[in-house]
Design a protein around this motif. Structure first.
Motif, PDB file in Angstrom:
ATOM      1  N   THR A 208      13.582 -33.070   0.197  1.00  0.00           N
ATOM      2  CA  THR A 208      12.900 -32.140  -0.634  1.00  0.00           C
ATOM      3  C   THR A 208      12.961 -30.802  -0.024  1.00  0.00           C
ATOM      4  N   VAL A 209      12.961 -29.743  -0.907  1.00  0.00           N
ATOM      5  CA  VAL A 209      13.223 -28.484  -0.732  1.00  0.00           C
ATOM      6  C   VAL A 209      12.174 -27.619  -1.378  1.00  0.00           C
ATOM      7  N   LEU A 210      11.616 -26.803  -0.736  1.00  0.00           N
ATOM      8  CA  LEU A 210      10.670 -25.942  -1.467  1.00  0.00           C
ATOM      9  C   LEU A 210      11.092 -24.203  -1.178  1.00  0.00           C
ATOM     10  N   VAL A 211      11.152 -23.605  -2.189  1.00  0.00           N
ATOM     11  CA  VAL A 211      11.230 -22.206  -2.074  1.00  0.00           C
ATOM     12  C   VAL A 211      10.342 -21.385  -2.727  1.00  0.00           C
ATOM     13  N   THR A 212       9.438 -20.589  -1.925  1.00  0.00           N
ATOM     14  CA  THR A 212       8.459 -19.471  -2.629  1.00  0.00           C
ATOM     15  C   THR A 212       9.162 -18.344  -3.050  1.00  0.00           C
ATOM     16  N   GLY A 213       8.342 -17.770  -4.048  1.00  0.00           N
ATOM     17  CA  GLY A 213       8.880 -16.540  -4.614  1.00  0.00           C
ATOM     18  C   GLY A 213      10.344 -16.649  -5.393  1.00  0.00           C
TER      19      GLY A 213
ATOM     20  N   ARG B 228       4.202 -16.825  -8.914  1.00  0.00           N
ATOM     21  CA  ARG B 228       2.839 -16.143  -9.306  1.00  0.00           C
ATOM     22  C   ARG B 228       2.617 -16.492 -10.924  1.00  0.00           C
ATOM     23  N   ASN B 229       3.842 -16.395 -11.704  1.00  0.00           N
ATOM     24  CA  ASN B 229       3.732 -16.632 -12.944  1.00  0.00           C
ATOM     25  C   ASN B 229       4.494 -17.463 -13.529  1.00  0.00           C
ATOM     26  N   LEU B 230       3.748 -18.616 -14.285  1.00  0.00           N
ATOM     27  CA  LEU B 230       4.420 -20.032 -14.232  1.00  0.00           C
ATOM     28  C   LEU B 230       5.608 -19.646 -15.486  1.00  0.00           C
ATOM     29  N   THR B 231       5.367 -18.751 -16.502  1.00  0.00           N
ATOM     30  CA  THR B 231       6.255 -18.449 -17.513  1.00  0.00           C
ATOM     31  C   THR B 231       7.718 -17.866 -16.816  1.00  0.00           C
ATOM     32  N   LYS B 232       7.006 -16.845 -16.021  1.00  0.00           N
ATOM     33  CA  LYS B 232       8.505 -16.394 -15.140  1.00  0.00           C
ATOM     34  C   LYS B 232       9.205 -17.364 -14.400  1.00  0.00           C
TER      35      LYS B 232
ATOM     36  N   LEU C 130      10.226 -19.870   3.091  1.00  0.00           N
ATOM     37  CA  LEU C 130       9.239 -19.190   2.562  1.00  0.00           C
ATOM     38  C   LEU C 130       9.535 -17.768   2.514  1.00  0.00           C
ATOM     39  N   ASN C 131       9.892 -17.415   1.203  1.00  0.00           N
ATOM     40  CA  ASN C 131      10.299 -15.908   0.616  1.00  0.00           C
ATOM     41  C   ASN C 131       9.450 -15.626  -0.394  1.00  0.00           C
ATOM     42  N   ALA C 132       8.408 -14.818  -0.218  1.00  0.00           N
ATOM     43  CA  ALA C 132       7.568 -14.279  -1.241  1.00  0.00           C
ATOM     44  C   ALA C 132       7.311 -12.840  -0.871  1.00  0.00           C
ATOM     45  N   GLY C 133       7.257 -12.172  -1.775  1.00  0.00           N
ATOM     46  CA  GLY C 133       6.784 -10.611  -1.554  1.00  0.00           C
ATOM     47  C   GLY C 133       6.518  -9.924  -2.605  1.00  0.00           C
ATOM     48  N   ALA C 134       5.735  -8.911  -2.635  1.00  0.00           N
ATOM     49  CA  ALA C 134       5.334  -8.008  -3.738  1.00  0.00           C
ATOM     50  C   ALA C 134       5.339  -6.551  -3.195  1.00  0.00           C
TER      51      ALA C 134
ATOM     52  N   TRP D 276      -3.262   1.527  -3.745  1.00  0.00           N
ATOM     53  CA  TRP D 276      -3.912   0.669  -2.928  1.00  0.00           C
ATOM     54  C   TRP D 276      -5.007  -0.289  -3.998  1.00  0.00           C
ATOM     55  N   SER D 277      -5.225  -1.422  -3.795  1.00  0.00           N
ATOM     56  CA  SER D 277      -6.113  -2.170  -4.734  1.00  0.00           C
ATOM     57  C   SER D 277      -6.529  -3.564  -3.671  1.00  0.00           C
ATOM     58  N   VAL D 278      -7.411  -4.457  -4.543  1.00  0.00           N
ATOM     59  CA  VAL D 278      -7.828  -5.366  -3.674  1.00  0.00           C
ATOM     60  C   VAL D 278      -7.489  -6.624  -4.542  1.00  0.00           C
ATOM     61  N   THR D 279      -7.563  -7.832  -3.870  1.00  0.00           N
ATOM     62  CA  THR D 279      -7.346  -9.180  -4.392  1.00  0.00           C
ATOM     63  C   THR D 279      -8.868  -9.353  -5.119  1.00  0.00           C
ATOM     64  N   ASN D 280      -8.709 -10.488  -5.936  1.00  0.00           N
ATOM     65  CA  ASN D 280      -9.961 -11.072  -6.461  1.00  0.00           C
ATOM     66  C   ASN D 280     -10.953 -11.667  -5.415  1.00  0.00           C
ATOM     67  N   ASP D 281     -10.447 -11.729  -4.253  1.00  0.00           N
ATOM     68  CA  ASP D 281     -11.229 -12.308  -3.092  1.00  0.00           C
ATOM     69  C   ASP D 281     -11.791 -11.038  -2.280  1.00  0.00           C
ATOM     70  N   GLY D 282     -11.301  -9.882  -2.607  1.00  0.00           N
ATOM     71  CA  GLY D 282     -11.984  -8.786  -1.973  1.00  0.00           C
ATOM     72  C   GLY D 282     -10.765  -8.166  -0.788  1.00  0.00           C
ATOM     73  N   TYR D 283      -9.754  -8.714  -0.557  1.00  0.00           N
ATOM     74  CA  TYR D 283      -8.780  -8.295   0.628  1.00  0.00           C
ATOM     75  C   TYR D 283      -7.836  -7.372  -0.078  1.00  0.00           C
ATOM     76  N   GLU D 284      -7.472  -6.499   0.749  1.00  0.00           N
ATOM     77  CA  GLU D 284      -6.349  -5.370   0.391  1.00  0.00           C
ATOM     78  C   GLU D 284      -5.152  -6.142   0.213  1.00  0.00           C
ATOM     79  N   THR D 285      -4.474  -5.882  -0.975  1.00  0.00           N
ATOM     80  CA  THR D 285      -3.238  -6.462  -1.427  1.00  0.00           C
ATOM     81  C   THR D 285      -2.390  -5.652  -0.573  1.00  0.00           C
ATOM     82  N   SER D 286      -1.367  -6.221  -0.013  1.00  0.00           N
ATOM     83  CA  SER D 286      -0.017  -5.792   0.742  1.00  0.00           C
ATOM     84  C   SER D 286       0.962  -6.612   0.995  1.00  0.00           C
TER      85      SER D 286
END
Length: 112
Positions: A7-12, A38-42, A93-97, A102-112
């Motif tokens: 079983t293999v998992l690839v993030t992003g 992050r987007n199931l359609t994509k 574990l390959n995921a990036g954006a 500058w912005s924050v997540t819905n949880d109030g943390y900086e997106t980075s």
């Protein structure tokens, strides 16, 4: 290399290096390939591309799971789902954006 039974998992995995890696890994015939997005359609679009490029005849081997690492709720739900797997042999574990302002997540943390 043959990944039969693994079983293999690839993030992003919906674009770029993650999508290319998913294709290469699928060509190695794993029992299950999990692609996250992050987007199931994509993610679904990427899954179809990966299956086509790898000329995979067992499309039920590939699954797309929702994973938004900027959301604690999404990350916790993903981890809970992973805990139900019979096995996990490889995690790429390959995921990036890239955020240009500058912005924050819905949880109030900086997106980075």
């Amino acid at each position: 290399m043959n990944l039969t039974g693994r079983t293999v998992l690839v993030t992003g995995a919906n674009t770029g290096l993650g999508r290319a890696a998913a294709q290469q890994l699928l060509e190695m015939k794993p029992k299950k390939l999990i692609m996250t997005s992050r987007n199931l359609t994509k993610g679904q679009e990427a899954m179809r591309w990966v299956i086509e490029q790898a000329q995979e005849t067992r499309p039920d081997v590939v699954e797309v799971w929702d994973l938004d690492l900027a959301s604690f709720a999404s990350t916790k739900a993903f981890a809970s789902r992973c805990n139900k797997l019979e096995r996990l042999d490889i995690a790429l574990l390959n995921a990036g954006a890239e955020f240009l302002s500058w912005s924050v997540t819905n949880d109030g943390y900086e997106t980075s």
